[in-house]
Design a protein around this motif. Structure first.
Motif, short mmCIF file in Angstrom:
data_model
loop_
_atom_site.label_atom_id
_atom_site.label_comp_id
_atom_site.label_asym_id
_atom_site.label_seq_id
_atom_site.Cartn_x
_atom_site.Cartn_y
_atom_site.Cartn_z
N TRP A 223 126.93 52.82 -120.38
CA TRP A 223 126.16 53.20 -119.22
C TRP A 223 127.74 52.06 -117.89
O TRP A 223 127.50 53.49 -117.13
N THR A 224 129.47 52.58 -118.68
CA THR A 224 130.31 52.67 -117.93
C THR A 224 130.48 54.42 -117.64
O THR A 224 131.28 54.58 -116.96
N GLU A 225 130.29 54.67 -118.83
CA GLU A 225 130.44 56.20 -119.47
C GLU A 225 129.25 56.86 -117.53
O GLU A 225 129.92 57.70 -117.08
N PHE A 226 127.77 55.75 -118.27
CA PHE A 226 127.32 56.82 -117.13
C PHE A 226 127.64 56.75 -115.78
O PHE A 226 127.41 57.90 -114.53
N ALA A 227 127.83 55.60 -115.35
CA ALA A 227 128.12 55.25 -114.16
C ALA A 227 129.63 56.26 -114.03
O ALA A 227 128.83 56.74 -112.80
N ALA A 228 130.28 56.62 -114.31
CA ALA A 228 131.55 57.99 -113.97
C ALA A 228 130.79 58.87 -113.40
O ALA A 228 131.13 59.57 -112.46
N GLY B 102 127.81 59.04 -110.52
CA GLY B 102 128.97 59.66 -109.53
C GLY B 102 129.46 60.31 -109.06
O GLY B 102 129.38 61.47 -108.06
N GLU B 103 129.86 61.02 -110.41
CA GLU B 103 131.22 62.39 -110.13
C GLU B 103 129.86 63.48 -109.85
O GLU B 103 130.24 64.73 -109.15
N PRO C 237 122.53 58.07 -103.77
CA PRO C 237 122.81 56.70 -103.98
C PRO C 237 123.50 56.47 -105.25
O PRO C 237 123.45 56.37 -105.66
N ASP C 238 123.93 54.82 -104.16
CA ASP C 238 124.97 54.34 -105.68
C ASP C 238 124.64 53.51 -106.03
O ASP C 238 123.15 52.54 -105.96
N LEU C 239 125.10 53.67 -107.27
CA LEU C 239 124.01 53.08 -108.37
C LEU C 239 124.38 51.45 -108.43
O LEU C 239 123.70 50.32 -109.04
N GLU C 240 125.09 50.84 -107.55
CA GLU C 240 125.25 49.85 -107.66
C GLU C 240 126.04 48.88 -109.43
O GLU C 240 125.92 47.81 -109.45
N LEU D 118 117.60 60.62 -114.06
CA LEU D 118 116.60 62.11 -113.24
C LEU D 118 116.95 63.15 -113.20
O LEU D 118 116.67 63.90 -112.77
N ALA D 119 118.17 63.23 -111.52
CA ALA D 119 118.45 63.93 -111.09
C ALA D 119 119.47 64.84 -111.64
O ALA D 119 119.09 66.17 -111.94
N SER D 120 120.18 64.87 -112.64
CA SER D 120 120.85 64.53 -113.74
C SER D 120 120.35 65.95 -114.93
O SER D 120 120.74 67.14 -114.81
N ALA D 121 119.46 65.09 -115.40
CA ALA D 121 118.05 66.06 -115.99
C ALA D 121 117.89 67.40 -115.09
O ALA D 121 117.69 68.14 -116.24
#
Length: 394
Positions: free
Chosen positions: A70-75, A78-79, A86-89, A163-166
């Motif tokens: 999840w730490t990797e996903f968030a970064a 975002g990039e 929108p921010d994943l918060e 989903l947007a990334s997919a």
């Protein structure tokens, strides 16, 4: 007929994470959902990413893997998606578990000890230290344990981000499409029939949360997934007074219980928007969507035991949802030998947000023949604790 390597049934957080993983790995992916993406369980939770409520074993292993991812996903998200999304918060805020009775304190400290032996950072803190972490916490603290590894994310936004990334990696997402049954050729599932026509696929992944049993039955196999109802209260916005995820020690017992009757325990945390989320309840009553005053009352009363100041804070709304419950409390992840071509990624109950990245990693590894980071056998549909092995064909 539309052709794809993989059809994923369900556009919640699990289906979204699996879609992204497989699309990034070169699979042609189509995600189908009879409703809106993130419209089911993923939009009705608190966004918890927890290790604090899991004892040593397979679920904790999956939670530790997922927490790192999840730490990797968030970064990465975002990039990849940029500031316009929108921010994943995502917030690695840590969790504080509190016992307010002697018996609860003994159980909490014993539980934390077993977690530390499994490698979890579970720090026993004094009442004074707990008050430093949470100045508005009740003074009636018999024991407390701090978990730096606990985190939180905005679940609906996180689902849409995955989903947007997919999609950016070639996946298609179709909403408003209901799966009616399977297409079987010489004993293998080779696609699905839907209200939008036939979708061919080498692999079909059922990731439909609490509706997974219904989807699986339509494809010809039995899956013991049941809906477990949960309710969350949302307060009016206020200055941040709850710094971490804070819950009473009874929460762990409620999570691990298979009892169908109503169970409530106090879970309190702030959101980036300034509201406070108050949970949690668990009960099995089918797909009954009613929010009952008795449940709301119990949640509010128990939250005030942890944070007395909440007595003066108005509740803005309450919402509920269904979590995919499995009797042995482990998700089902991987292929189904009863029907080659069929895969499952479901049964995470209230932990699906947190466990989504690890689930996607397991599916991705198993589908490509790679070695998973953690053993896959505990999550297999053929595990003895599910009692389905006798139904397998092969």
């Amino acid at each position: 007929m539309r052709s794809a390597d993989v059809v994923i049934v369900g556009a919640g957080i699990i289906g979204a994470a699996v879609a992204r993983k497989l699309a990034m790995g070169g699979f042609r992916v189509t995600v189908l959902d009879r409703g809106a993406s993130a419209g089911g369980t993923s939009s009705s939770g608190e966004g918890n990413i927890l290790v604090s409520d899991k004892g040593p074993g397979a679920e904790l292993d999956l939670a530790v893997l997922s927490g790192r991812l999840w730490t990797e996903f968030a970064a990465e998200l975002g990039e990849e998606l940029g500031p316009g999304f929108p921010d994943l918060e995502f917030e690695a805020k840590g969790g504080l578990v509190v016992a307010t009775t002697g018996a609860g304190a003994d159980a909490l400290l014993a539980f934390a000890s077993t977690q530390r032996k499994a490698g979890v950072d579970a720090r026993a803190v004094t009442a004074a230290e707990a008050a430093e972490l949470e100045p508005d916490l009740t003074p009636r603290v018999e024991a407390a344990v701090f978990y730096p590894g606990d985190a939180q994310v905005q679940p609906a936004v996180a689902t849409e981000a995955l989903l947007a990334s997919a999609r950016r990696h070639g996946a298609r997402v179709r909403q408003g499409v209901t799966v009616l049954g399977g297409v079987v050729d010489r004993g293998r599932l080779v696609g699905v029939e839907t209200t939008a026509g036939r979708f061919a696929a080498e692999h079909t992944v059922v990731a439909a949360g609490p509706w997974s049993a219904e989807v699986a039955a339509g494809l010809g196999v039995r899956l013991p997934v049941l809906p477990r109802r949960g309710t969350v209260l949302v307060t009016a916005r206020m200055p941040h007074r709850v710094r971490h995820k804070v819950y009473d020690a009874d929460y762990v017992g409620a999570v691990e219980s298979g009892d169908a009757a109503l169970q409530t325990s106090s879970v309190v945390e702030s959101t980036a928007a300034g509201t406070v989320l108050i949970g949690s309840s668990r009960e099995r009553r089918g797909f009954d969507e009613r929010i009952e005053a008795a449940v709301v009352g119990e949640l509010a009363a128990k939250a005030m035991l942890l944070f007395p100041f909440l007595a003066d804070v108005p509740v803005m709304r309450a919402y509920g949802g269904f979590r995919p419950f499995i009797p042995d409390h482990l998700p089902v992840i991987g292929p189904d030998p009863r029907l080659p071509g069929l895969w499952h990624a479901t049964g995470h109950e209230g932990a699906g947000i947190g466990l989504a990245p690890g689930t996607a990693e397991l599916i991705g590894a198993l589908m490509t023949g790679a070695e998973p980071e953690i053993p896959a056998a505990p999550y297999a549909v053929t595990r003895p604790s599910l009692g389905l092995k006798e139904e397998t064909t092969g």
